[in-house]
Design an enzyme around this catalytic site. Sequence first.
Site: not given
Ligand code: UFG
Length: 333
Positions: A125, A150, A154
């Site tokens: 990831s 997590y 990785k």
């Molecule tokens: N977000 C919102 N509201 C929500 C959910 C998410 O605004 O209800 C935003 C988060 O703040 C973030 C973006 O949407 O800015 C993406 O969030 P996600 O949770 O969908 O994904 P992440 O980027 O946090 O996580 C992803 C993968 C992980 C990985 C990570 C590495 O899901 O497995 O990227 O950066 F580890």
Amino acid sequence: MSKILVTGGLGYIGSHSVVELQETGTEVVVVDNLVNTTASVAQRIEKITGKPVTVYNVDVCDTKALEEVFIKEDISDVIHFAAFKAVGESVDKPVEYYHNNVSGLISLLHCVKKFNVSSLVFSSSCTVYGDTKESPITEIHPIVEAISPYGTTKILGEEILTDFAKFCDTKIVCLRYFNPVGAHKSALIGELPLGVPSNLIPYVTQTAAGIREQLTIFGNDYNTPDGTNIRDFIHVVDLAKAHVKAIDYANANSISLDVFNLGTGIGQSVKEVVETFERVNDLTLNYTYGPRRQGDVEQIWADASKAKHVLGWETEITLDEMMRSAWAWQQTL
Ligand code: UFG
């Protein structure tokens, strides 16, 4: 005929990868403990490809049961998806994450070595880059410190594999995913989040479906053009296709271990994504802005040029299609 073992093959990325493998004529064996999916995904895969899938309900941490699979099946290559993947949950359950993700990999490596597996593709990831300020980010960016248990699993996984590759003949490819979203065009397979989703797209689709009242965008005061986080959203089918390329690459080259970013190379803001979802699906989403979520990196997107030049892979599916397919899938649930 030798077969590819796909651990976690009934999960979100795993199921899409099984479809792509079967469509290239590969024989696939799946190992899945059904902790984050359902057995019926196998029939859905069969419906798409017209080919049967052999599934073993086995936990990769159960080395003995895993060995039985290797004894029964002629496994030449392995793609290892089976792992816990929720960043927030890992903060509450770090030991479960170390156990499942790290012990699971070690258990698998026992079989990989014992049964002389040719190649192993590991699901990594972009979280291994931690709280970076650099984007587009390349594979040579130093891996310093994880931002969650997590992420630690990785980083440890990649470290163990780097060491393992020095002493074993198995060719290893680590694939660093950015943000996989969307679903298969058949709308027969997609992401099945349990409980309240923590990822953006399942939250968006569940809000549109009326399951959640309102989406909260976590922060609009970031140092980005519209103030919201920037990510590299990649369609899960594009991602799945990279696994087929990775297996071919591993077997055709003498490099013992290699690492690739898998993203589109384009950063898109959370606000842009929400607006795209509304536009392509012709609906209005109930959303608001809330405080920043702890642990969120401000902006990260891939430099995916290595995968393009070395694997001959690049993404084809647009953000519009990602949002259309995510909604089509949600409507079947
Ligand atoms: N977000 C919102 N509201 C929500 C959910 C998410 O605004 O209800 C935003 C988060 O703040 C973030 C973006 O949407 O800015 C993406 O969030 P996600 O949770 O969908 O994904 P992440 O980027 O946090 O996580 C992803 C993968 C992980 C990985 C990570 C590495 O899901 O497995 O990227 O950066 F580890």
